[in-house]
Each structure stands twice: as structure tokens, then as C-alpha cells.
Scaffold this motif. Structure first.
Motif, PDB file in Angstrom:
ATOM      1  N   HIS A 152      -3.589 -31.617  16.574  1.00 50.50           N
ATOM      2  CA  HIS A 152      -3.068 -31.253  15.268  1.00 50.50           C
ATOM      3  C   HIS A 152      -1.550 -31.276  15.355  1.00 50.50           C
ATOM      4  O   HIS A 152      -0.955 -30.604  16.208  1.00 50.50           O
ATOM      5  CB  HIS A 152      -3.561 -29.865  14.853  1.00 50.50           C
ATOM      6  CG  HIS A 152      -5.041 -29.785  14.672  1.00 50.50           C
ATOM      7  ND1 HIS A 152      -5.673 -30.186  13.509  1.00 50.50           N
ATOM      8  CD2 HIS A 152      -6.022 -29.385  15.515  1.00 50.50           C
ATOM      9  CE1 HIS A 152      -6.973 -30.015  13.640  1.00 50.50           C
ATOM     10  NE2 HIS A 152      -7.215 -29.537  14.855  1.00 50.50           N
ATOM     11  N   GLY A 153      -0.935 -32.059  14.484  1.00 48.50           N
ATOM     12  CA  GLY A 153       0.510 -32.185  14.535  1.00 48.50           C
ATOM     13  C   GLY A 153       1.103 -32.432  13.172  1.00 48.50           C
ATOM     14  O   GLY A 153       0.455 -32.209  12.141  1.00 48.50           O
ATOM     15  N   VAL A 154       2.333 -32.911  13.179  1.00 50.11           N
ATOM     16  CA  VAL A 154       3.035 -33.224  11.930  1.00 50.11           C
ATOM     17  C   VAL A 154       3.726 -34.571  12.080  1.00 50.11           C
ATOM     18  O   VAL A 154       4.078 -34.994  13.189  1.00 50.11           O
ATOM     19  CB  VAL A 154       4.086 -32.140  11.588  1.00 50.11           C
ATOM     20  CG1 VAL A 154       3.418 -30.815  11.286  1.00 50.11           C
ATOM     21  CG2 VAL A 154       5.102 -31.976  12.713  1.00 50.11           C
ATOM     22  N   LYS A 155       3.922 -35.210  10.948  1.00 47.13           N
ATOM     23  CA  LYS A 155       4.763 -36.398  10.925  1.00 47.13           C
ATOM     24  C   LYS A 155       6.223 -35.964  11.012  1.00 47.13           C
ATOM     25  O   LYS A 155       6.590 -34.904  10.516  1.00 47.13           O
ATOM     26  CB  LYS A 155       4.513 -37.208   9.648  1.00 47.13           C
ATOM     27  CG  LYS A 155       3.118 -37.791   9.555  1.00 47.13           C
ATOM     28  CD  LYS A 155       2.959 -38.673   8.338  1.00 47.13           C
ATOM     29  CE  LYS A 155       2.974 -37.838   7.058  1.00 47.13           C
ATOM     30  NZ  LYS A 155       2.728 -38.701   5.873  1.00 47.13           N
ATOM     31  N   GLU A 156       7.026 -36.780  11.665  1.00 44.97           N
ATOM     32  CA  GLU A 156       8.436 -36.445  11.819  1.00 44.97           C
ATOM     33  C   GLU A 156       9.108 -36.263  10.459  1.00 44.97           C
ATOM     34  O   GLU A 156      10.044 -35.479  10.305  1.00 44.97           O
ATOM     35  CB  GLU A 156       9.141 -37.541  12.624  1.00 44.97           C
ATOM     36  CG  GLU A 156      10.436 -37.105  13.269  1.00 44.97           C
ATOM     37  CD  GLU A 156      10.964 -38.163  14.219  1.00 44.97           C
ATOM     38  OE1 GLU A 156      11.189 -37.831  15.399  1.00 44.97           O
ATOM     39  OE2 GLU A 156      11.131 -39.322  13.784  1.00 44.97           O
ATOM     40  N   THR A 157       8.584 -36.978   9.460  1.00 42.56           N
ATOM     41  CA  THR A 157       9.132 -36.894   8.106  1.00 42.56           C
ATOM     42  C   THR A 157       8.489 -35.789   7.285  1.00 42.56           C
ATOM     43  O   THR A 157       8.822 -35.601   6.117  1.00 42.56           O
ATOM     44  CB  THR A 157       8.933 -38.237   7.375  1.00 42.56           C
ATOM     45  OG1 THR A 157       7.533 -38.578   7.406  1.00 42.56           O
ATOM     46  CG2 THR A 157       9.725 -39.341   8.039  1.00 42.56           C
ATOM     47  N   GLY A 158       7.543 -35.059   7.893  1.00 41.79           N
ATOM     48  CA  GLY A 158       6.867 -33.969   7.191  1.00 41.79           C
ATOM     49  C   GLY A 158       5.438 -34.338   6.843  1.00 41.79           C
ATOM     50  O   GLY A 158       5.103 -35.506   6.634  1.00 41.79           O
ATOM     51  N   GLY A 196       2.472 -29.860  19.176  1.00 45.07           N
ATOM     52  CA  GLY A 196       2.821 -28.726  20.024  1.00 45.07           C
ATOM     53  C   GLY A 196       4.297 -28.406  20.016  1.00 45.07           C
ATOM     54  O   GLY A 196       4.844 -28.004  21.058  1.00 45.07           O
ATOM     55  N   GLY A 197       4.937 -28.588  18.880  1.00 41.24           N
ATOM     56  CA  GLY A 197       6.362 -28.263  18.802  1.00 41.24           C
ATOM     57  C   GLY A 197       7.250 -29.191  19.598  1.00 41.24           C
ATOM     58  O   GLY A 197       8.410 -28.860  19.867  1.00 41.24           O
ATOM     59  N   GLY A 198       6.716 -30.347  19.985  1.00 42.67           N
ATOM     60  CA  GLY A 198       7.524 -31.328  20.707  1.00 42.67           C
ATOM     61  C   GLY A 198       7.093 -31.585  22.135  1.00 42.67           C
ATOM     62  O   GLY A 198       7.662 -32.448  22.808  1.00 42.67           O
ATOM     63  N   TRP A 199       6.100 -30.834  22.619  1.00 43.92           N
ATOM     64  CA  TRP A 199       5.581 -31.113  23.967  1.00 43.92           C
ATOM     65  C   TRP A 199       5.059 -32.548  24.080  1.00 43.92           C
ATOM     66  O   TRP A 199       5.125 -33.164  25.138  1.00 43.92           O
ATOM     67  CB  TRP A 199       4.455 -30.139  24.314  1.00 43.92           C
ATOM     68  CG  TRP A 199       4.935 -28.794  24.745  1.00 43.92           C
ATOM     69  CD1 TRP A 199       5.038 -27.667  23.983  1.00 43.92           C
ATOM     70  CD2 TRP A 199       5.404 -28.434  26.037  1.00 43.92           C
ATOM     71  NE1 TRP A 199       5.540 -26.618  24.718  1.00 43.92           N
ATOM     72  CE2 TRP A 199       5.778 -27.061  25.991  1.00 43.92           C
ATOM     73  CE3 TRP A 199       5.556 -29.119  27.238  1.00 43.92           C
ATOM     74  CZ2 TRP A 199       6.287 -26.385  27.098  1.00 43.92           C
ATOM     75  CZ3 TRP A 199       6.054 -28.444  28.346  1.00 43.92           C
ATOM     76  CH2 TRP A 199       6.415 -27.091  28.265  1.00 43.92           C
ATOM     77  N   LEU A 200       4.562 -33.053  22.956  1.00 44.91           N
ATOM     78  CA  LEU A 200       4.011 -34.407  22.929  1.00 44.91           C
ATOM     79  C   LEU A 200       4.460 -35.066  21.630  1.00 44.91           C
ATOM     80  O   LEU A 200       4.356 -34.467  20.556  1.00 44.91           O
ATOM     81  CB  LEU A 200       2.483 -34.357  22.986  1.00 44.91           C
ATOM     82  CG  LEU A 200       1.732 -35.692  22.938  1.00 44.91           C
ATOM     83  CD1 LEU A 200       2.010 -36.518  24.198  1.00 44.91           C
ATOM     84  CD2 LEU A 200       0.227 -35.455  22.796  1.00 44.91           C
ATOM     85  N   LEU A 207      -2.012 -32.487  27.325  1.00 46.74           N
ATOM     86  CA  LEU A 207      -3.153 -32.383  26.412  1.00 46.74           C
ATOM     87  C   LEU A 207      -3.776 -30.996  26.486  1.00 46.74           C
ATOM     88  O   LEU A 207      -4.182 -30.437  25.457  1.00 46.74           O
ATOM     89  CB  LEU A 207      -4.199 -33.438  26.747  1.00 46.74           C
ATOM     90  CG  LEU A 207      -3.954 -34.859  26.244  1.00 46.74           C
ATOM     91  CD1 LEU A 207      -5.139 -35.744  26.605  1.00 46.74           C
ATOM     92  CD2 LEU A 207      -3.718 -34.892  24.745  1.00 46.74           C
ATOM     93  N   ARG A 208      -3.876 -30.433  27.679  1.00 43.18           N
ATOM     94  CA  ARG A 208      -4.434 -29.085  27.809  1.00 43.18           C
ATOM     95  C   ARG A 208      -3.596 -28.066  27.028  1.00 43.18           C
ATOM     96  O   ARG A 208      -4.121 -27.099  26.502  1.00 43.18           O
ATOM     97  CB  ARG A 208      -4.500 -28.679  29.281  1.00 43.18           C
ATOM     98  CG  ARG A 208      -5.611 -29.350  30.066  1.00 43.18           C
ATOM     99  CD  ARG A 208      -5.970 -28.523  31.295  1.00 43.18           C
ATOM    100  NE  ARG A 208      -6.882 -29.253  32.158  1.00 43.18           N
ATOM    101  CZ  ARG A 208      -6.512 -29.916  33.250  1.00 43.18           C
ATOM    102  NH1 ARG A 208      -5.241 -29.941  33.599  1.00 43.18           N
ATOM    103  NH2 ARG A 208      -7.393 -30.545  33.991  1.00 43.18           N
ATOM    104  N   ARG A 209      -2.309 -28.322  26.954  1.00 52.62           N
ATOM    105  CA  ARG A 209      -1.413 -27.391  26.273  1.00 52.62           C
ATOM    106  C   ARG A 209      -1.509 -27.532  24.749  1.00 52.62           C
ATOM    107  O   ARG A 209      -1.477 -26.528  24.025  1.00 52.62           O
ATOM    108  CB  ARG A 209       0.034 -27.640  26.730  1.00 52.62           C
ATOM    109  CG  ARG A 209       1.051 -26.723  26.077  1.00 52.62           C
ATOM    110  CD  ARG A 209       2.462 -27.073  26.558  1.00 52.62           C
ATOM    111  NE  ARG A 209       2.668 -26.698  27.944  1.00 52.62           N
ATOM    112  CZ  ARG A 209       3.138 -25.520  28.348  1.00 52.62           C
ATOM    113  NH1 ARG A 209       3.453 -24.595  27.444  1.00 52.62           N
ATOM    114  NH2 ARG A 209       3.312 -25.267  29.623  1.00 52.62           N
ATOM    115  N   VAL A 210      -1.629 -28.778  24.253  1.00 48.71           N
ATOM    116  CA  VAL A 210      -1.505 -28.988  22.801  1.00 48.71           C
ATOM    117  C   VAL A 210      -2.803 -29.416  22.125  1.00 48.71           C
ATOM    118  O   VAL A 210      -2.882 -29.402  20.897  1.00 48.71           O
ATOM    119  CB  VAL A 210      -0.406 -30.025  22.495  1.00 48.71           C
ATOM    120  CG1 VAL A 210       0.916 -29.602  23.104  1.00 48.71           C
ATOM    121  CG2 VAL A 210      -0.789 -31.422  22.971  1.00 48.71           C
TER     122      VAL A 210
END
Length: 341
Positions: free
Chosen positions: A70-76, A111-115, A142-145
Motif C-alpha cells: 500500500h503506497g502513494v503516487k509521488e504526485t498524490g 512505507g514513507g520512502g523505504w521502498l 518487503l517485510r517492513r512495508v
């Protein structure tokens, strides 16, 4: 012509197990003898009564990766990514939602930038190829995020994620688990080895296509997704020696069946090595290697049920499934087991 409806049965939804039992080897075991009409009902740890010195158990040592991101696009904007398979160095084929809003060139953050990742192209089937950037080990990141992607029929979150792994999982790479192996504990495996039962590994990394229903009216037209396998030299030697000496080769799960039958050649000899398989086994298939099978109870119309029906006979398996429903066995990944001899 065999149709998907030929592999249908009535499965009450409440029989689909939503969580594992506290003790792995306490699940029930339905024993099917291919040369007998009656069924036996046991507890899984009692499988020792059906194995003899010289038997060779083959297990799948694949390990499930937490490939739901689960993440976000750099543009939102939020995005969900499900990794399917590695296709190159840090390059993965993936499913993306919402796909129409994630064209090639989109940069993703997890993950806030981890990946981070960049969508480099669309796949032929509507997915995406994503190249990832990270520091350290990809598996550790991957285990983290990430999250383990449970099968779609499991509706609740798993409180103990390690229960969606076998106790012998070693080689990371699967999006789904080889669930027939869930019933084994270290103690049960030690008991079997002490009896003189051999235990050897293969690896087949399972994709989410394992849950894809067969939609073609003629099942022979169905195409399996390609999955990566590896057969160690020591395993090939052990299997070939067992076959030559008339000892049983017992597959723990349908993935082991597909792996061994893929690498089987003339005279039932298997070869070591790595490769990709899209082998689809359904009634009419002639087995070359596998003599007995440990498996779970599978969904109606699934390729997994078709493989089991090929091994034991369609009518017998459907009768066994009706018996299991009547006796309230637990079905699917976290459910009970079947031993076919």
C-alpha cells in the motif's frame, strides 16, 4: 470434453476455514485409497500409520513474500500493488489498483520512502512492470512495508502471519503458500525421519494465478500462468533411486506434483535444474513420478481440484468431497487434509 461444471460440488461458505487451528497437526485427515471404495477419517498426526520406511516425502520449500504493498503516487493519490513475479533485477510484474490512474512513468512511494518504484510498462494482461529502488535487502524491505496476500476467500486478517508459511519454508518468492504443508510440525517431521521416511525439497514459487477460476467451456483450453521451479540434484537422485527400487514418492501438495511431473522424462526419471512450468494436470493425464499425494480440500471448478481428480479419479474425488462436506471438514488453505494412496 471436460467442462468446469464437471468439477463442481456444493460447498457451504461456513466450511471455508478462516483461520488455522492452534496446533498444525491437529487438523483432520481424510484418507482415500485408490483401490478401495471406503474412506478413513483420522487426525493428521496419525499419517504415520500410512507411511513406511523407504517412503520419500517431497516438500515445497518456497516461502511467501509480503507482496501486497500500500503506497502513494509521488504526485498524490493512494495505490495498491500486488507483486506477481520477478522478471529481472529489481523489476517485477505486478497488479496495480487503480490501474487506469497508474500509467507508465508513474513514481510510487511505499512505507514513507523505504521502498520506491517506477512503472516502466504495461503488461499484456493489464498489469504493470515496476522497477524498485531501495537500500539493503529487498526481502527485508518487503517485510517492513508489505503484507502477506491471503487468498480471496479468507475474509479476516491473520493474527499470526507465520501461520501462512510452512515450518520448512526457506526460499522466498511465492505470492501464495503451498498449503498442504501447513499440517507438518518439526516434531512430526522428526518422527517420520526416525521411522526411515525420507524428506527432500523442491521449490516452486506459487503465483496468485493458482486462485484464478477456469472460464473456458472446454477445460483443455485453459492456460496456466508460468511459475518458477528448482529441483536440487540431491532431490532428483533421491527420487530416481526411490522409483528404481519400487519405493513410494509422496508429494506434499499439488505444487510438488506439478514440479516433479514437469521434470519427469523417460522411465519416470526426473532431472535436476531450474526453469518455468505452466503444466496443467487434469483427468486423462498419465502420472510419471508421484505415487501418493497429501493435499487440502480445494474450491469447486479449480485447477487444483482438477489435478486431484486426475490423480484419484473424478467420481471418487467428488464422492470424497461430498463426504467431507457432510462431516463438516474444514476447506481450503487453513482447512483439513486429504491423503490419497
Amino acid at each position: 470434453m471436460l467442462k468446469p461444471s464437471d468439477f463442481d460440488y456444493e460447498l457451504p461458505p461456513e466450511l471455508i476455514a478462516q483461520e488455522p487451528l492452534p496446533q498444525r497437526d491437529a487438523s483432520r485427515l481424510l484418507v482415500v485409497h485408490r483401490d478401495r471404495e471406503d474412506f478413513e477419517h483420522r487426525v493428521f498426526r496419525e499419517i504415520v500409520a500410512y507411511l513406511v520406511p523407504g517412503d520419500l516425502l517431497v516438500v515445497n520449500e518456497t516461502k511467501v513474500l509480503p507482496v501486497r504493498l500500500h503506497g502513494v503516487k509521488e504526485t498524490g493519490g493512494r495505490v495498491e500493488v500486488l507483486l506477481l513475479r520477478a522478471v529481472g533485477q529489481d523489476l517485477w510484474e505486478a497488479l496495480v489498483r487503480p490501474g487506469r490512474r497508474v500509467p507508465p512513468g508513474t513514481r510510487l512511494v511505499f512505507g514513507g520512502g523505504w521502498l520506491t518504484g517506477e512503472v516502466v510498462a504495461r503488461t499484456e494482461t493489464g498489469g504493470r512492470f515496476i522497477r524498485f529502488h531501495y537500500a539493503g535487502s529487498f526481502e527485508e524491505v518487503l517485510r517492513r512495508v508489505g503484507e502477506v496476500p491471503l487468498p480471496p476467500y479468507i475474509k479476516q486478517k491473520l493474527s499470526a502471519p507465520e501461520r501462512y508459511q510452512t515450518v520448512y519454508a526457506r526460499e522466498a518468492g511465492s505470492a501464495a503458500a503451498p498449503t498442504a504443508g501447513f499440517h507438518f510440525t518439526p516434531e512430526l517431521l522428526a518422527t517420520l525421519r526416525a521411522m526411515g521416511v525420507g524428506v527432500v525439497p523442491v521449490v516452486l514459487h506459487i503465483g496468485l494465478d493458482t486462485f484464478r477460476p477456469v472460464r473456458e467451456e472446454n477445460i483443455a483450453a485453459h492456460r496456466m500462468h508460468r511459475e518458477e521451479y528448482f529441483v536440487p540434484e540431491a532431490t532428483a537422485t533421491a527420487v530416481n533411486q526411490a522409483k528404481a527400487e519400487g519405493r513410494r514418492v509422496i508429494a506434499v501438495g499439488t505444487t510438488v506434483v506439478r514440479c516433479l511431473e514437469t521434470v519427469a522424462g523417460e522411465g519416470s526419471r526426473v532431472r535436476a535444474g531450474a526453469g518455468m512450468t505452466d503444466l496443467f494436470i487434469y483427468p486423462g493425464y498419465r502420472f510419471k513420478v508421484v505415487d501418493a499425494l497429501i493435499t487440502n480440500f480445494h474450491l469447486p471448478r479449480s485447477t487444483l481440484l482438477m489435478l486431484v481428480a486426475a490423480f484419484a479419479g473424478r467420481e471418487k474425488i467428488l464422492r470424497a468431497y461430498r463426504e467431507a462436506v457432510r462431516l463438516r471438514y474444514r476447506f481450503c488453505s487453513f482447512g483439513d487434509a486429504m491423503l490419497i494412496l
